[in-house]
Design a protein around this motif. Sequence first.
Motif, mmCIF file in Angstrom:
data_model
loop_
_atom_site.group_PDB
_atom_site.id
_atom_site.type_symbol
_atom_site.label_atom_id
_atom_site.label_comp_id
_atom_site.label_asym_id
_atom_site.label_seq_id
_atom_site.Cartn_x
_atom_site.Cartn_y
_atom_site.Cartn_z
ATOM 1 N N GLU A 243 -2.635 -4.070 -15.050
ATOM 2 C CA GLU A 243 -3.248 -5.525 -14.961
ATOM 3 C C GLU A 243 -4.677 -5.249 -15.206
ATOM 4 N N GLY A 244 -5.553 -6.058 -15.815
ATOM 5 C CA GLY A 244 -7.065 -6.152 -16.037
ATOM 6 C C GLY A 244 -7.655 -4.800 -15.775
ATOM 7 N N GLU A 245 -8.621 -4.741 -14.785
ATOM 8 C CA GLU A 245 -9.333 -3.437 -14.430
ATOM 9 C C GLU A 245 -8.629 -2.748 -13.255
ATOM 10 N N ASN A 246 -7.469 -2.951 -12.876
ATOM 11 C CA ASN A 246 -6.921 -2.258 -11.681
ATOM 12 C C ASN A 246 -6.899 -0.648 -11.586
ATOM 13 N N ARG A 247 -6.885 -0.283 -12.818
ATOM 14 C CA ARG A 247 -7.033 1.233 -12.749
ATOM 15 C C ARG A 247 -8.460 1.680 -12.182
ATOM 16 N N ILE A 248 -9.522 1.026 -12.707
ATOM 17 C CA ILE A 248 -10.805 1.257 -12.001
ATOM 18 C C ILE A 248 -10.801 1.002 -10.625
ATOM 19 N N ARG A 249 -10.162 -0.019 -10.141
ATOM 20 C CA ARG A 249 -10.055 -0.579 -8.820
ATOM 21 C C ARG A 249 -9.223 0.564 -7.831
ATOM 22 N N ALA A 250 -8.033 0.934 -8.778
ATOM 23 C CA ALA A 250 -7.354 2.042 -8.109
ATOM 24 C C ALA A 250 -8.176 3.563 -7.589
ATOM 25 N N GLN A 251 -8.987 3.737 -8.720
ATOM 26 C CA GLN A 251 -10.064 5.018 -8.345
ATOM 27 C C GLN A 251 -10.952 4.814 -7.306
ATOM 28 N N GLU A 252 -11.404 3.652 -7.338
ATOM 29 C CA GLU A 252 -12.348 3.251 -5.999
ATOM 30 C C GLU A 252 -11.621 3.415 -4.807
ATOM 31 N N ILE A 253 -10.264 2.727 -4.773
ATOM 32 C CA ILE A 253 -9.537 2.789 -3.653
ATOM 33 C C ILE A 253 -9.303 4.347 -2.978
ATOM 34 N N VAL A 254 -8.841 5.237 -3.891
ATOM 35 C CA VAL A 254 -8.213 6.504 -3.512
ATOM 36 C C VAL A 254 -9.563 7.389 -3.078
ATOM 37 N N THR A 255 -10.733 7.058 -3.710
ATOM 38 C CA THR A 255 -11.977 7.878 -3.425
ATOM 39 C C THR A 255 -12.698 7.814 -2.190
ATOM 40 N N ALA A 257 -13.588 7.816 1.657
ATOM 41 C CA ALA A 257 -13.180 8.769 2.638
ATOM 42 C C ALA A 257 -12.000 8.370 3.585
ATOM 43 N N SER A 258 -12.061 7.067 3.933
ATOM 44 C CA SER A 258 -11.151 6.657 4.877
ATOM 45 C C SER A 258 -9.474 6.828 4.403
ATOM 46 N N PHE A 259 -9.414 6.910 2.899
ATOM 47 C CA PHE A 259 -8.196 6.932 2.343
ATOM 48 C C PHE A 259 -7.343 8.127 2.816
ATOM 49 N N ALA A 260 -8.144 9.251 2.482
ATOM 50 C CA ALA A 260 -7.651 10.383 2.542
ATOM 51 C C ALA A 260 -7.258 10.890 4.347
ATOM 52 N N ASP A 261 -7.970 10.087 5.048
ATOM 53 C CA ASP A 261 -7.498 10.148 6.529
ATOM 54 C C ASP A 261 -5.962 9.669 6.803
ATOM 55 N N LEU A 262 -5.578 8.896 5.999
ATOM 56 C CA LEU A 262 -4.140 8.289 6.112
ATOM 57 C C LEU A 262 -3.053 9.186 5.868
ATOM 58 N N ASP A 263 -1.883 8.951 6.483
ATOM 59 C CA ASP A 263 -0.659 9.697 5.991
ATOM 60 C C ASP A 263 -0.196 9.133 4.564
ATOM 61 N N THR A 264 0.551 10.120 4.019
ATOM 62 C CA THR A 264 0.920 9.778 2.576
ATOM 63 C C THR A 264 1.639 8.477 2.468
ATOM 64 N N ASP A 265 2.550 7.867 3.432
ATOM 65 C CA ASP A 265 2.941 6.429 2.948
ATOM 66 C C ASP A 265 2.044 5.395 3.544
ATOM 67 N N LYS A 266 1.003 5.760 4.206
ATOM 68 C CA LYS A 266 0.069 4.730 4.316
ATOM 69 C C LYS A 266 -1.013 4.650 3.244
ATOM 70 N N ARG A 267 -1.034 5.814 2.557
ATOM 71 C CA ARG A 267 -2.019 5.913 1.451
ATOM 72 C C ARG A 267 -1.279 5.161 0.257
ATOM 73 N N PHE A 268 0.007 5.180 0.095
ATOM 74 C CA PHE A 268 0.693 4.318 -0.740
ATOM 75 C C PHE A 268 0.585 2.781 -0.800
ATOM 76 N N GLU A 269 0.481 2.368 0.926
ATOM 77 C CA GLU A 269 0.308 0.854 1.053
ATOM 78 C C GLU A 269 -0.998 0.566 0.889
ATOM 79 N N ALA A 270 -1.936 1.371 1.018
ATOM 80 C CA ALA A 270 -3.359 1.045 1.011
ATOM 81 C C ALA A 270 -3.734 0.721 -0.560
ATOM 82 N N LEU A 271 -3.171 1.758 -1.487
ATOM 83 C CA LEU A 271 -3.548 1.402 -2.803
ATOM 84 C C LEU A 271 -2.568 0.463 -3.493
ATOM 85 N N TYR A 272 -1.409 0.084 -2.980
ATOM 86 C CA TYR A 272 -0.495 -0.807 -3.495
ATOM 87 C C TYR A 272 -1.190 -2.548 -3.123
ATOM 88 N N ASN A 273 -1.464 -2.369 -1.847
ATOM 89 C CA ASN A 273 -2.048 -3.636 -1.345
ATOM 90 C C ASN A 273 -3.087 -3.931 -1.772
#
Length: 337
Positions: A243-255, A257-273
């Motif tokens: 959808e739209g520019e979500n691929r760009i937004r996804a890259q912004e989310i996963v890069t 610093a706080s994203f890497a500190d989450l466990d793997t399930d929380k990272r999925f939730e953070a990206l999905y939400n």
Amino acid sequence: MARKISFELTPEEMPTPETATGTPAPKANRPLLGLERTIKQSSALGAISQSLGGISEKVKRAEEIEQKLIEGQVIVDLEPSFVDASFIRDRMDATEELNAAFREMIREHGQAVPILVRPHPQLPDRYEVAFGHRRLRAARELGIKVRAVVRELTDEQLVIAQGQENSGRTDLTFIERARFAARLEERKFTRETIMAALGVDKAALSRLISIATRVPAPLIEAVGPAPGFGRVRWQELMELLDEGENRIRAQEIVTKASFADLDTDKRFEALYNGLRVRETRARPETWSAEDGTRAARVMRTGKKLTLTFDDRAAPQFGDFVRERLQALYDEYKAGGS
């Protein structure tokens, strides 16, 4: 139906009188070993089947797979440094906590079940793992030899053994299975072989490969194995990315610093939400000149500001502004902005 692929038949696997006389035998869903793989239920009853009883059955199935593959074979002790990983990676990196727990279990109880390896097809005096990667890693880290069965395996036989052992044990998460399937296809293995390795039908295999190829690999690596999320949520994530520019937004989310500190399930939730949050649709504002002419409309969406000129209200005003953009930009820069 996947075509039948097998190793040497043990006495228990030899044709019975019924099959020898031409009576059709039931076709096995798992071509390597002839072990039946039950279909997962999607109902509440199916959810209950994933309880301790269901888990025990899967462990038993994995042990049956390993037993058949090492049956009648000599177990040897190998230096872990002489053993390489499979040419097809199936697992994503586990956390150090999980690796440490598995290593300590091997230290305390020893290696009860040997791994399966083959002579390396390109490198003399080396071996390649079919299954038992975690046991190999633990032995390497403990500085001990790894107990192994050595068998001559083709590439096809190796990946089927690797996939079926993991499927029986249910160690791989959905996205790990999906990536394993996609990598096998990249290596030009037939769909029949991949179906045999993963114990799935054509429709399920197509879904696995579709998700693994449409979700960018860097995003999958950033999220990790995410054991708490299965096909439905990964498919929803795949659709959100389209959808739209979500691929760009996804890259912004996963890069972040706080994203890497989450466990793997929380990272999925953070990206999905993060992708589900939709920006409030901006409403354009009309800009009116002092004489009352509504010459343009202004609309801001996120980091973008859009000016729309109305040629009916102010003919050629838009061209007038466009020709003076450099002067306006120079004035903007001179102002220290």
